[in-house]
Structures are given as C-alpha cells and as structure tokens.
Design a protein around this motif. Sequence first.
Motif, PDB file in Angstrom:
ATOM      1  N   GLY A  49      -6.021  -0.661  -2.288  1.00  0.00           N
ATOM      2  CA  GLY A  49      -4.622  -0.308  -1.998  1.00  0.00           C
ATOM      3  C   GLY A  49      -3.595  -1.695  -2.272  1.00  0.00           C
ATOM      4  O   GLY A  49      -4.055  -2.521  -2.856  1.00  0.00           O
ATOM      5  N   SER A  54      -0.630  -4.236  -1.091  1.00  0.00           N
ATOM      6  CA  SER A  54      -0.373  -5.123   0.127  1.00  0.00           C
ATOM      7  C   SER A  54       0.823  -5.947  -0.273  1.00  0.00           C
ATOM      8  O   SER A  54       0.904  -6.570  -1.236  1.00  0.00           O
ATOM      9  CB  SER A  54      -1.714  -5.788   0.740  1.00  0.00           C
ATOM     10  N   THR A 102       2.355  -2.628   2.445  1.00  0.00           N
ATOM     11  CA  THR A 102       2.563  -1.392   2.149  1.00  0.00           C
ATOM     12  C   THR A 102       4.063  -1.070   2.250  1.00  0.00           C
ATOM     13  O   THR A 102       4.488   0.095   1.919  1.00  0.00           O
ATOM     14  CB  THR A 102       1.907  -0.485   3.274  1.00  0.00           C
ATOM     15  N   SER A 103       4.928  -1.680   2.868  1.00  0.00           N
ATOM     16  CA  SER A 103       6.241  -1.662   2.762  1.00  0.00           C
ATOM     17  C   SER A 103       6.838  -3.038   2.711  1.00  0.00           C
ATOM     18  O   SER A 103       6.218  -3.910   3.328  1.00  0.00           O
ATOM     19  CB  SER A 103       6.810  -0.667   3.925  1.00  0.00           C
ATOM     20  N   SER A 118       8.962   3.130  -4.605  1.00  0.00           N
ATOM     21  CA  SER A 118       7.657   3.072  -4.367  1.00  0.00           C
ATOM     22  C   SER A 118       6.875   2.403  -5.635  1.00  0.00           C
ATOM     23  O   SER A 118       7.252   2.998  -6.645  1.00  0.00           O
ATOM     24  CB  SER A 118       6.770   4.088  -3.825  1.00  0.00           C
ATOM     25  N   THR A 123       2.946   2.834  -6.980  1.00  0.00           N
ATOM     26  CA  THR A 123       1.935   3.717  -6.259  1.00  0.00           C
ATOM     27  C   THR A 123       0.772   3.448  -7.601  1.00  0.00           C
ATOM     28  O   THR A 123       0.789   3.684  -8.747  1.00  0.00           O
ATOM     29  CB  THR A 123       2.044   5.499  -6.643  1.00  0.00           C
ATOM     30  N   ASN A 157      -3.209   4.153   2.347  1.00  0.00           N
ATOM     31  CA  ASN A 157      -1.823   4.510   2.350  1.00  0.00           C
ATOM     32  C   ASN A 157      -1.518   5.197   1.100  1.00  0.00           C
ATOM     33  O   ASN A 157      -0.400   5.266   0.423  1.00  0.00           O
ATOM     34  CB  ASN A 157      -0.907   3.284   2.402  1.00  0.00           C
ATOM     35  N   SER A 158      -2.603   6.091   0.586  1.00  0.00           N
ATOM     36  CA  SER A 158      -2.622   6.891  -0.693  1.00  0.00           C
ATOM     37  C   SER A 158      -2.239   5.715  -2.074  1.00  0.00           C
ATOM     38  O   SER A 158      -1.521   6.371  -2.997  1.00  0.00           O
ATOM     39  CB  SER A 158      -1.505   7.992  -0.561  1.00  0.00           C
ATOM     40  N   LYS A 176      -0.120   3.487  -2.223  1.00  0.00           N
ATOM     41  CA  LYS A 176       1.380   3.533  -2.235  1.00  0.00           C
ATOM     42  C   LYS A 176       1.848   2.133  -1.435  1.00  0.00           C
ATOM     43  O   LYS A 176       1.503   1.880  -0.383  1.00  0.00           O
ATOM     44  CB  LYS A 176       2.339   4.763  -1.879  1.00  0.00           C
ATOM     45  N   SER A 177       3.106   1.454  -2.070  1.00  0.00           N
ATOM     46  CA  SER A 177       4.063   0.550  -1.255  1.00  0.00           C
ATOM     47  C   SER A 177       5.379   1.162  -1.340  1.00  0.00           C
ATOM     48  O   SER A 177       5.734   1.105  -2.673  1.00  0.00           O
ATOM     49  CB  SER A 177       3.661  -0.789  -1.993  1.00  0.00           C
TER      50      SER A 177
END
Length: 215
Positions: A57, A59, A61-62, A162, A164, A184-185, A187-188
């Motif tokens: 994923g 990092s 995520t937001s 986002s 992705t 998280n699919s 995604k960030s």
Amino acid sequence: MKKYIRPSIVAAGLICLGILVFGIFRSPGRAAGGLALEAAPAAVASIHASPQATQMGLSPTSLTLRTGQTFYLAVIVNSVEDLYAWQCGASFSETYLEYLYTTPAQFLTLDGAGRYFAPPLVESGRFKWAATTRILVQAGITGSGEIAYFFFRARKATSSTSVTLYDCELVDRNARTIERDLLNSGKSTVTVSDSAPVSEQPPAGWMAFLPYAIP
C-alpha cells in the motif's frame, strides 16, 4: 514457447553467480527503462503464498499539504516472504497533483544485495511499470518495509484528491507471483490548502529531501 512475467517486471538477475541465470531484456515496443523477465515456464506458472497475508500500500494513507509543496508517498509491503522484485504504477489527478519522479527504497538491499531499478513510463494522469529487482544474490528478502517513493507537487487546492496504486506485482526468487492484498485499496487521500502548514517528511530517495512551498 517463452513465457514472461508482466511487461517490465524484473524478477531476477544473476542468481548464485551464474548457477541459475534469468535473462533480463527490453520488452519489444517498450519505452526506455521498461524491462521484462524471461524465465522457465514452470517458475512462471506457480504462485507463492506467504504464511501470513502479505499487504502492499501507500503511506501515509492521508495527508494535508500546502499548495505548491513537494511531497512523497512511500510504497510499503507488510509480512512479505522471499521478495525478489516488484513492479507498480499509480494513478492521480493532474489537476491537483504533479508527478515528479520515483526512487527505490532500501528494503530490497537491507542485507547488502545489489539492485536494478527501472523508472516508470509516465502517461497522462498515471505512471506505470516502475520496477526494482535484487541482483547477484540467490534469496529474496523477508519482512516489512518501504520499497519505493513516489514524489509529487501539490498543484492546486482541493478538499480531497487521491493517488491510487495499480498493476502491482511482487515476485519471489523463482519468479513466482506473491499473493498480496492492498492496504486501504491501494489509495492515499490528499488534501491541498493554500493556508495549510508545510507538511514535513523525513529525507527519502536518492538525496536528502526537504519539503518546500512555492509562494
């Protein structure tokens, strides 16, 4: 008939000083930097399943950024076993984010192994086929860590956009696909504001990185 791991994934270099050699060559019609792997059919046909679920994923995520700021997202893997190479791309909105470049992280070389990095092919709103392989060693590496950094510039204010991941592959020393889930699919989520404080990040990539904002 020759079989191939997905276009550009580099799953092995010279293994055990020539006892087992995987041929790395440029894929027909690919842009410079794209690589493909030629391997034995038996190796390509199988899938490597780790005892624990491997995850991949972005990092963080937001995050919230000031307009004009340069930043990066780390591509991470968790609980991976015998990782020898990876391939990945990402999609994003060019209205709000400007893609700058990708650099490999240190996870594949923590034990002193060499590596070969292939930069991505950049298209409108996405980039693909970024890839890194270990070289001149037989085994893959096990554990969790960062495998790459995607660098962007926050171009325009927005409450939410986002980045992705897509077309992501992990492979082991035998060029077998490692099963993985996306955190998280893949995604960030990025918020960009003209009044936000500059978000500070540790140095990453080929050189020391200091975030900055364009007035």
